[in-house]
Design a protein around this motif. Structure first.
Motif, mmCIF file in Angstrom:
data_model
loop_
_atom_site.group_PDB
_atom_site.id
_atom_site.type_symbol
_atom_site.label_atom_id
_atom_site.label_comp_id
_atom_site.label_asym_id
_atom_site.label_seq_id
_atom_site.Cartn_x
_atom_site.Cartn_y
_atom_site.Cartn_z
ATOM 1 N N VAL A 16 7.934 10.687 -4.172
ATOM 2 C CA VAL A 16 7.707 10.487 -2.744
ATOM 3 C C VAL A 16 7.083 9.115 -2.514
ATOM 4 C CG1 VAL A 16 6.427 11.389 -0.762
ATOM 5 C CG2 VAL A 16 7.396 12.956 -2.428
ATOM 6 N N ARG A 17 7.452 8.489 -1.441
ATOM 7 C CA ARG A 17 6.856 7.211 -1.039
ATOM 8 C C ARG A 17 6.141 7.436 0.292
ATOM 9 N NH1 ARG A 17 11.832 6.465 -3.088
ATOM 10 N NH2 ARG A 17 11.923 5.339 -5.034
ATOM 11 N N PRO A 18 4.950 8.004 0.235
ATOM 12 C CA PRO A 18 4.285 8.460 1.453
ATOM 13 C C PRO A 18 3.725 7.366 2.338
ATOM 14 C CG PRO A 18 2.842 8.725 -0.408
ATOM 15 C CD PRO A 18 4.169 8.282 -0.949
ATOM 16 N N ASN A 19 3.684 6.130 1.863
ATOM 17 C CA ASN A 19 3.068 5.083 2.653
ATOM 18 C C ASN A 19 4.065 4.288 3.485
ATOM 19 O OD1 ASN A 19 1.115 4.962 -0.187
ATOM 20 N ND2 ASN A 19 0.270 5.580 1.762
ATOM 21 N N GLY A 20 5.341 4.694 3.504
ATOM 22 C CA GLY A 20 6.333 4.043 4.349
ATOM 23 C C GLY A 20 6.748 2.679 3.828
ATOM 24 N N ARG A 21 7.162 1.834 4.761
ATOM 25 C CA ARG A 21 7.639 0.503 4.398
ATOM 26 C C ARG A 21 6.468 -0.463 4.266
ATOM 27 N NH1 ARG A 21 12.337 -2.119 6.232
ATOM 28 N NH2 ARG A 21 10.913 -3.283 7.551
ATOM 29 N N LEU A 113 -15.770 9.335 -13.060
ATOM 30 C CA LEU A 113 -14.733 10.359 -12.921
ATOM 31 C C LEU A 113 -15.253 11.640 -13.565
ATOM 32 C CD1 LEU A 113 -11.858 10.200 -11.749
ATOM 33 C CD2 LEU A 113 -11.043 9.831 -14.051
ATOM 34 N N VAL A 114 -15.533 12.644 -12.751
ATOM 35 C CA VAL A 114 -16.004 13.936 -13.255
ATOM 36 C C VAL A 114 -14.765 14.756 -13.599
ATOM 37 C CG1 VAL A 114 -17.339 15.997 -12.732
ATOM 38 C CG2 VAL A 114 -18.077 13.762 -11.837
ATOM 39 N N CYS A 115 -14.538 14.939 -14.878
ATOM 40 C CA CYS A 115 -13.268 15.509 -15.357
ATOM 41 C C CYS A 115 -12.967 16.886 -14.776
ATOM 42 C CB CYS A 115 -13.258 15.546 -16.876
ATOM 43 S SG CYS A 115 -13.241 13.892 -17.587
ATOM 44 N N ALA A 116 -13.938 17.767 -14.702
ATOM 45 C CA ALA A 116 -13.698 19.122 -14.186
ATOM 46 C C ALA A 116 -13.244 19.091 -12.733
ATOM 47 C CB ALA A 116 -14.954 19.974 -14.333
ATOM 48 N N ASP A 117 -13.770 18.157 -11.949
ATOM 49 C CA ASP A 117 -13.383 18.034 -10.541
ATOM 50 C C ASP A 117 -12.033 17.340 -10.387
ATOM 51 O OD1 ASP A 117 -15.843 19.170 -9.914
ATOM 52 O OD2 ASP A 117 -16.797 17.230 -9.514
ATOM 53 N N PHE A 118 -11.777 16.377 -11.274
ATOM 54 C CA PHE A 118 -10.585 15.553 -11.153
ATOM 55 C C PHE A 118 -9.313 16.230 -11.653
ATOM 56 C CE2 PHE A 118 -7.777 12.255 -13.015
ATOM 57 C CZ PHE A 118 -7.398 11.649 -11.829
ATOM 58 N N ALA A 119 -9.413 17.027 -12.697
ATOM 59 C CA ALA A 119 -8.243 17.610 -13.369
ATOM 60 C C ALA A 119 -7.259 18.294 -12.422
ATOM 61 C CB ALA A 119 -8.680 18.559 -14.476
ATOM 62 N N PRO A 120 -7.697 19.191 -11.543
ATOM 63 C CA PRO A 120 -6.697 19.853 -10.690
ATOM 64 C C PRO A 120 -6.007 18.897 -9.719
ATOM 65 C CG PRO A 120 -8.920 20.634 -10.169
ATOM 66 C CD PRO A 120 -9.027 19.740 -11.356
ATOM 67 N N HIS A 121 -6.717 17.893 -9.261
ATOM 68 C CA HIS A 121 -6.113 16.918 -8.349
ATOM 69 C C HIS A 121 -5.067 16.069 -9.067
ATOM 70 C CE1 HIS A 121 -8.971 18.061 -5.338
ATOM 71 N NE2 HIS A 121 -9.984 17.750 -6.137
ATOM 72 N N TYR A 122 -5.375 15.681 -10.285
ATOM 73 C CA TYR A 122 -4.429 14.915 -11.105
ATOM 74 C C TYR A 122 -3.157 15.741 -11.330
ATOM 75 C CZ TYR A 122 -2.487 12.792 -15.351
ATOM 76 O OH TYR A 122 -1.654 12.225 -16.287
ATOM 77 N N ASP A 123 -3.336 16.978 -11.762
ATOM 78 C CA ASP A 123 -2.184 17.836 -12.075
ATOM 79 C C ASP A 123 -1.297 18.064 -10.859
ATOM 80 O OD1 ASP A 123 -3.239 17.964 -14.630
ATOM 81 O OD2 ASP A 123 -4.084 19.971 -14.383
ATOM 82 N N VAL A 129 4.170 11.726 -7.276
ATOM 83 C CA VAL A 129 4.429 10.294 -7.414
ATOM 84 C C VAL A 129 5.474 9.997 -8.490
ATOM 85 C CG1 VAL A 129 2.216 9.582 -6.463
ATOM 86 C CG2 VAL A 129 2.432 9.915 -8.930
ATOM 87 N N GLY A 130 6.226 11.011 -8.887
ATOM 88 C CA GLY A 130 7.345 10.800 -9.788
ATOM 89 C C GLY A 130 7.064 11.031 -11.250
ATOM 90 N N TRP A 131 5.900 11.548 -11.603
ATOM 91 C CA TRP A 131 5.551 11.793 -12.999
ATOM 92 C C TRP A 131 5.507 13.284 -13.271
ATOM 93 C CZ3 TRP A 131 5.600 8.005 -16.488
ATOM 94 C CH2 TRP A 131 5.572 6.700 -15.998
ATOM 95 N N SER A 132 6.608 13.960 -13.011
ATOM 96 C CA SER A 132 6.661 15.410 -13.231
ATOM 97 C C SER A 132 6.545 15.766 -14.708
ATOM 98 C CB SER A 132 7.950 15.996 -12.651
ATOM 99 O OG SER A 132 9.067 15.366 -13.216
ATOM 100 N N SER A 133 6.829 14.799 -15.592
ATOM 101 C CA SER A 133 6.712 15.058 -17.024
ATOM 102 C C SER A 133 5.301 14.794 -17.558
ATOM 103 C CB SER A 133 7.716 14.205 -17.793
ATOM 104 O OG SER A 133 7.417 12.835 -17.618
ATOM 105 N N ALA A 134 4.395 14.385 -16.686
ATOM 106 C CA ALA A 134 3.027 14.113 -17.132
ATOM 107 C C ALA A 134 2.376 15.396 -17.639
ATOM 108 C CB ALA A 134 2.202 13.531 -15.989
ATOM 109 N N THR A 135 1.684 15.278 -18.732
ATOM 110 C CA THR A 135 0.964 16.439 -19.257
ATOM 111 C C THR A 135 -0.262 16.675 -18.394
ATOM 112 O OG1 THR A 135 -0.273 15.026 -20.776
ATOM 113 C CG2 THR A 135 1.745 16.038 -21.623
ATOM 114 N N PRO A 136 -0.749 17.905 -18.333
ATOM 115 C CA PRO A 136 -1.949 18.176 -17.541
ATOM 116 C C PRO A 136 -3.119 17.306 -18.011
ATOM 117 C CG PRO A 136 -0.908 20.216 -18.214
ATOM 118 C CD PRO A 136 -0.200 19.106 -18.936
#
Length: 151
Positions: A16-21, A113-123, A129-136
């Motif tokens: 997705v390109r959510p920021n437009g042109r 970066l607090v890992c426990a807070d960040f992990a679900p947002h990253y996943d 953003v096109g990285w569906s193959s990214a590992t959790p």
């Protein structure tokens, strides 16, 4: 999900390109504190380091973030391409008010970066953003301090 900055239509990123042109986001002048915001973006945590070279998609010229331009960077709340700071500094692109408030409220300091807070947002965000193959996100404990980086 993380807020997204600089994912413009002109980039060849998958997802997705959510920021437009990008051309629609260019302004003649930037925020009064644009230099501090650029420094904040440059100090972000690099999540994904992409080995590539790119050019400014508006001018065709190389720039200070050309190497690894689509590498992904975060502050734990927002996600941006490494070259986003170039587009802000050079083309004064418009920024979301919520991001501006976030950066100003942090006094322009990159947070840890607090890992426990960040992990679900990253996943949740990486497939968008096109990285569906990214590992959790591998870390569920600990805190990652920002590194000093010279850009």
């Amino acid at each position: 999900m993380l807020g997204l900055l600089g994912f413009y239509d002109e980039f060849n990123d998958a997802g997705v390109r959510p920021n437009g042109r990008l051309r629609d986001a260019v302004r003649p002048v930037g925020e009064a504190d644009e230099g501090e915001i650029v420094a904040y973006l440059d100090a972000g945590h690099v999540l994904l380091d992409v080995m590539e070279a790119g050019r400014d998609v508006l001018t065709g010229l190389p720039h200070r973030c050309s190497a690894g331009c689509s590498s992904l960077v975060t502050d734990g709340s927002w996600l941006w391409r490494q070259d986003f700071s170039h587009y802000l500094a050079t083309h004064h692109v418009a920024l979301p008010e919520t991001f501006l408030a976030h950066v100003r409220d942090s006094d322009y300091r990159m947070p840890a970066l607090v890992c426990a807070d960040f992990a679900p947002h990253y996943d949740e965000t990486m497939p968008v953003v096109g990285w569906s193959s990214a590992t959790p996100w591998p870390l569920t404990e600990g805190v990652i301090q920002p590194e000093s980086r010279r850009v």
